[in-house]
Scaffold this motif. Structure first.
Motif, PDB file in Angstrom:
ATOM      1  N   LEU A  46      44.738  34.395  25.852  1.00  0.00           N
ATOM      2  CA  LEU A  46      45.103  33.118  25.216  1.00  0.00           C
ATOM      3  C   LEU A  46      44.395  31.930  25.862  1.00  0.00           C
ATOM      4  CD1 LEU A  46      48.977  33.201  24.592  1.00  0.00           C
ATOM      5  CD2 LEU A  46      47.232  32.601  22.899  1.00  0.00           C
ATOM      6  N   GLY A  47      44.064  32.052  27.149  1.00  0.00           N
ATOM      7  CA  GLY A  47      43.444  30.919  27.833  1.00  0.00           C
ATOM      8  C   GLY A  47      43.200  31.230  29.296  1.00  0.00           C
ATOM      9  N   LYS A  48      42.948  30.165  30.075  1.00  0.00           N
ATOM     10  CA  LYS A  48      42.683  30.367  31.511  1.00  0.00           C
ATOM     11  C   LYS A  48      44.012  30.543  32.236  1.00  0.00           C
ATOM     12  CE  LYS A  48      38.297  28.165  32.665  1.00  0.00           C
ATOM     13  NZ  LYS A  48      37.904  27.314  31.530  1.00  0.00           N
ATOM     14  N   ASN A  49      44.394  31.785  32.437  1.00  0.00           N
ATOM     15  CA  ASN A  49      45.713  32.026  33.034  1.00  0.00           C
ATOM     16  C   ASN A  49      45.671  33.074  34.131  1.00  0.00           C
ATOM     17  OD1 ASN A  49      47.436  30.243  31.388  1.00  0.00           O
ATOM     18  ND2 ASN A  49      46.722  31.537  29.686  1.00  0.00           N
ATOM     19  N   ARG A  50      44.539  33.219  34.764  1.00  0.00           N
ATOM     20  CA  ARG A  50      44.381  34.265  35.777  1.00  0.00           C
ATOM     21  C   ARG A  50      45.350  34.114  36.948  1.00  0.00           C
ATOM     22  NH1 ARG A  50      39.570  37.614  35.116  1.00  0.00           N
ATOM     23  NH2 ARG A  50      39.661  37.850  32.863  1.00  0.00           N
ATOM     24  N   ASP A  51      45.761  32.851  37.235  1.00  0.00           N
ATOM     25  CA  ASP A  51      46.683  32.630  38.356  1.00  0.00           C
ATOM     26  C   ASP A  51      48.054  33.271  38.119  1.00  0.00           C
ATOM     27  OD1 ASP A  51      46.844  30.726  36.228  1.00  0.00           O
ATOM     28  OD2 ASP A  51      48.221  29.532  37.445  1.00  0.00           O
ATOM     29  N   LEU A  52      48.328  33.659  36.873  1.00  0.00           N
ATOM     30  CA  LEU A  52      49.636  34.244  36.577  1.00  0.00           C
ATOM     31  C   LEU A  52      49.722  35.719  36.988  1.00  0.00           C
ATOM     32  CD1 LEU A  52      50.219  32.562  33.096  1.00  0.00           C
ATOM     33  CD2 LEU A  52      51.001  31.788  35.336  1.00  0.00           C
ATOM     34  N   SER A  53      48.648  36.240  37.573  1.00  0.00           N
ATOM     35  CA  SER A  53      48.669  37.634  38.033  1.00  0.00           C
ATOM     36  C   SER A  53      49.804  37.859  39.035  1.00  0.00           C
ATOM     37  CB  SER A  53      47.324  37.992  38.673  1.00  0.00           C
ATOM     38  OG  SER A  53      47.063  37.115  39.751  1.00  0.00           O
ATOM     39  N   SER A  54      50.141  36.846  39.827  1.00  0.00           N
ATOM     40  CA  SER A  54      51.236  37.006  40.802  1.00  0.00           C
ATOM     41  C   SER A  54      52.530  37.377  40.099  1.00  0.00           C
ATOM     42  CB  SER A  54      51.486  35.702  41.564  1.00  0.00           C
ATOM     43  OG  SER A  54      50.315  35.229  42.115  1.00  0.00           O
ATOM     44  N   ASN A  75      47.970  48.126  36.544  1.00  0.00           N
ATOM     45  CA  ASN A  75      48.604  47.271  37.560  1.00  0.00           C
ATOM     46  C   ASN A  75      47.634  46.945  38.693  1.00  0.00           C
ATOM     47  OD1 ASN A  75      51.267  46.889  36.620  1.00  0.00           O
ATOM     48  ND2 ASN A  75      51.874  48.923  37.342  1.00  0.00           N
ATOM     49  N   ARG A  76      46.855  47.961  39.105  1.00  0.00           N
ATOM     50  CA  ARG A  76      45.940  47.788  40.229  1.00  0.00           C
ATOM     51  C   ARG A  76      44.822  46.807  39.857  1.00  0.00           C
ATOM     52  NH1 ARG A  76      47.243  49.405  45.121  1.00  0.00           N
ATOM     53  NH2 ARG A  76      45.573  48.784  46.498  1.00  0.00           N
ATOM     54  N   ILE A  77      44.368  46.900  38.623  1.00  0.00           N
ATOM     55  CA  ILE A  77      43.304  45.994  38.173  1.00  0.00           C
ATOM     56  C   ILE A  77      43.810  44.551  38.199  1.00  0.00           C
ATOM     57  CG2 ILE A  77      41.839  45.380  36.189  1.00  0.00           C
ATOM     58  CD1 ILE A  77      41.824  48.414  35.512  1.00  0.00           C
ATOM     59  N   ILE A  78      45.056  44.369  37.771  1.00  0.00           N
ATOM     60  CA  ILE A  78      45.645  43.024  37.795  1.00  0.00           C
ATOM     61  C   ILE A  78      45.792  42.545  39.245  1.00  0.00           C
ATOM     62  CG2 ILE A  78      47.705  41.669  37.234  1.00  0.00           C
ATOM     63  CD1 ILE A  78      48.094  43.525  34.805  1.00  0.00           C
ATOM     64  N   LEU A  79      46.228  43.455  40.106  1.00  0.00           N
ATOM     65  CA  LEU A  79      46.363  43.121  41.531  1.00  0.00           C
ATOM     66  C   LEU A  79      45.021  42.645  42.090  1.00  0.00           C
ATOM     67  CD1 LEU A  79      47.967  43.211  44.255  1.00  0.00           C
ATOM     68  CD2 LEU A  79      47.284  45.608  44.451  1.00  0.00           C
ATOM     69  N   GLU A  80      43.976  43.377  41.759  1.00  0.00           N
ATOM     70  CA  GLU A  80      42.650  43.013  42.273  1.00  0.00           C
ATOM     71  C   GLU A  80      42.208  41.648  41.746  1.00  0.00           C
ATOM     72  OE1 GLU A  80      40.530  46.576  41.311  1.00  0.00           O
ATOM     73  OE2 GLU A  80      41.363  47.616  43.072  1.00  0.00           O
ATOM     74  N   GLY A 133      41.347  35.961  43.072  1.00  0.00           N
ATOM     75  CA  GLY A 133      41.669  34.556  42.814  1.00  0.00           C
ATOM     76  C   GLY A 133      42.381  33.881  43.979  1.00  0.00           C
ATOM     77  N   GLY A 134      42.653  34.645  45.047  1.00  0.00           N
ATOM     78  CA  GLY A 134      43.331  34.052  46.202  1.00  0.00           C
ATOM     79  C   GLY A 134      44.834  33.874  46.000  1.00  0.00           C
ATOM     80  N   ASP A 135      45.394  34.515  44.992  1.00  0.00           N
ATOM     81  CA  ASP A 135      46.824  34.382  44.737  1.00  0.00           C
ATOM     82  C   ASP A 135      47.647  35.476  45.416  1.00  0.00           C
ATOM     83  OD1 ASP A 135      47.038  32.140  42.714  1.00  0.00           O
ATOM     84  OD2 ASP A 135      45.512  33.403  41.773  1.00  0.00           O
ATOM     85  N   LEU A 136      47.025  36.642  45.614  1.00  0.00           N
ATOM     86  CA  LEU A 136      47.777  37.805  46.095  1.00  0.00           C
ATOM     87  C   LEU A 136      47.088  38.474  47.272  1.00  0.00           C
ATOM     88  CD1 LEU A 136      48.581  39.479  42.658  1.00  0.00           C
ATOM     89  CD2 LEU A 136      50.326  38.797  44.315  1.00  0.00           C
ATOM     90  N   GLU A 137      47.931  39.155  48.060  1.00  0.00           N
ATOM     91  CA  GLU A 137      47.401  39.991  49.134  1.00  0.00           C
ATOM     92  C   GLU A 137      48.214  41.275  49.148  1.00  0.00           C
ATOM     93  OE1 GLU A 137      46.678  38.849  53.679  1.00  0.00           O
ATOM     94  OE2 GLU A 137      48.789  39.266  53.290  1.00  0.00           O
ATOM     95  N   PHE A 138      47.577  42.407  49.423  1.00  0.00           N
ATOM     96  CA  PHE A 138      48.352  43.632  49.649  1.00  0.00           C
ATOM     97  C   PHE A 138      47.996  44.193  51.005  1.00  0.00           C
ATOM     98  CE2 PHE A 138      44.511  44.948  47.412  1.00  0.00           C
ATOM     99  CZ  PHE A 138      44.080  46.051  48.128  1.00  0.00           C
TER     100      PHE A 138
END
Ligand code: C5P
Ligand code: C5P
Ligand code: ZN
Length: 466
Positions: free
Chosen positions: A139-147, A169-174, A179-184
């Motif tokens: 829909l738009g620029k929403n990559r930050d919503l991966s968290s 799920n793993r692809i979304i995590l990556e 994007g600097g939003d998540l860490e595992f």
């Protein structure tokens, strides 16, 4: 997996184009962490795209709920984390709909995003929030919503099967990591590392159950004393995140030794360490920093009729809504402890292929599934699925929880619950490992008997075919 995600993205693009033809959208979602994060994702995307939107949260998308939605004559309805089991009912009511879900589909619909339709498994490879994240990305620029997508997957316990997030799920995590939003990372898996005093992590440990420590505050404090761990600092309890790395290692090896001495099998001890997911843009020491704590915070809102609070937290409110959610969380925790104690005291009834307890109105129907899952740690026989009954409006709520081992041996709780509940005049569904149903008031005994037989058949079928 790359091929599946490409097809999924293409379908997401088609659904996004459908949404873009409208100005106003009604979002219908589920009252748990995955449902709330799904709604948080789509509502944020709609807000960014200048759409008008309204929301509704339901326990179950049954015919009654669909009738109400149909009567309201919405321009477009987007169903998230539910809907896949009701395709025919949605069509027959003429609802103009897009579904973004991960439950076992029943029937077909033109604009329908669901991993099961593209060869991925919706019980561990993609959650409702993950599906909705891919829709939002189209829909738009929403990559930050991966968290939020990851919080929903953890809320549905999708990491348990493989010990980490896999598949889409793993692809979304990556994407989130990039994007600097998540860490595992590998860390202690016990609940509460961001917000709770260290001894509480042990005291409330249910997986693994720590005999002599779980449930005993004083024993947990003594255990940490024996390891020379300092408890407080600047007059406040130290949390896991406050510890030095050497202190963490000391506790982990102390726990491993303790478990070995207690005779816990090593595959269970190993579950003390696992992959954990950190939301890097959230403040340290808050629930939102840890995917697991975040999902529990959300469950504490929507499962108690306060979805609007959880949704506001998902959409960024870190003031009033967050404060309200924390109050609800304290109550939720107490309810889980009380519920588990109730099961422990009352015990479970064992049939040949299932075991069950009836919570009546002692446990709220919206959390009885969580307690059924947690009670696997206190029942004697862990090789039988756990079925829970609780009183609900106009019937009985049933929750079923299984294990990986049972699935390997042929059990599919989704199939069992939907077939057997229909036979007694109810309705149900879900996933192979966790499913639910609503059945008529007087149908409990018959349902338990039939379910016992049905699951016996699933086991026999698999045993015969190998
Ligand atoms: O609606 P729904 O998809 O949310 O629910 C999934 C449920 O399945 C969650 O309540 C989660 O606790 C449960 N589950 C489980 N064990 C797993 C996977 C999911 O109990 N391994
Ligand atoms: O409510 P509970 O946590 O036990 O639900 C487990 C799973 O079963 C969830 O995925 C839920 O969506 C599904 N379910 C269902 N129909 C019901 C009740 C639950 O499909 N009547
Ligand atoms: Zn879900």
């Amino acid at each position: 997996m790359t091929e599946i995600i490409e097809i999924f993205r293409k379908e997401a693009g088609r659904c996004a184009e459908k949404i873009k033809k409208h100005r106003s959208v009604h979002v219908v979602s589920h009252i748990d962490a995955d449902g709330l994060t799904s709604a948080g994702i789509i509502c944020t995307a709609l807000e960014r795209g200048n759409f008008d939107y309204t929301t509704r949260f339901v326990k179950q998308l049954d015919e009654k709920a669909l009738n109400t939605i149909a009567d309201e004559n919405h321009e477009l309805v987007v169903f998230t984390d539910l809907g896949s089991g009701m395709c025919e009912h949605i069509k027959s009511r003429g609802i103009n709909a897009v579904i973004s879900d991960h439950h076992q589909p029943q029937g077909t619909l033109e604009f329908h995003l669901n991993p099961h339709l593209f060869g991925a498994n919706g019980s561990y490879e993609l959650s409702g929030s993950g599906s909705t994240y891919l829709l939002a990305s189209a829909l738009g620029k929403n990559r930050d919503l991966s968290s939020l997508a990851i919080v929903g997957a953890i809320g549905d316990m999708q990491h348990l099967k493989m010990g980490q997030l896999v598949g889409i799920n793993r692809i979304i995590l990556e994407e989130g990591v990039k994007g600097g939003d998540l860490e595992f990372k590998k860390d202690l898996t016990l609940f509460g590392k961001q917000t709770r005093p260290i001894y509480k992590l042990l005291q409330y440990s249910s997986d693994p159950y720590l005999p002599g420590l779980t449930g005993d505050e004083e024993a947990c404090i003594n255990f940490l004393h024996s390891l020379n761990i300092r408890f407080s600092q600047d007059e406040r309890w130290r949390r896991w995140i406050d510890l030095e790395i050497t202190e963490k290692q000391k506790i982990i090896s102390g726990l491993f030794q303790y478990c070995l001495k207690s005779g816990i099998p090593s595959y269970k001890i190993e579950r003390l360490i696992g992959e954990v997911y950190v939301l890097l843009k959230e403040r340290e020491g808050t629930e939102m920093r840890d995917a697991s704590e975040f999902s529990t915070l959300l469950n504490a809102t929507a499962r108690y009729d306060h979805a609007e609070i959880g949704l506001a937290v998902c959409m960024g409110d870190r003031e009033t809504a967050y404060e309200d959610a924390r109050k609800l969380l304290a109550e939720h925790r107490q309810n889980l402890v009380n519920g588990l104690m109730y099961v422990k005291e009352k015990g479970v009834t064992q049939l040949e292929n299932i075991q069950y307890f009836d919570a009546g109105s002692h446990i709220k129907e919206t959390i009885v599934g969580i307690i059924a899952g947690m009670s696997s740690t206190i029942v004697e026989n862990r090789n039988l699925p756990i079925i829970a009954f609780a009183k609900a409006e106009g019937g009985i709520k049933v929750s079923a929880r299984g294990t990986q081992d049972l699935i390997r041996r042929g059990v599919n709780l989704s199939e069992a619950m939907s077939t057997v509940s229909a036979e007694v005049g109810g309705a149900g569904g879900g996933h192979d490992i966790a499913a639910g149903a609503t059945i008529p008031e007087n149908a409990k005994e018959e349902f338990a008997r039939k379910l016992d037989f049905f699951i016996g058949e699933q086991l026999r079928r698999k045993a015969n075919t190998g």
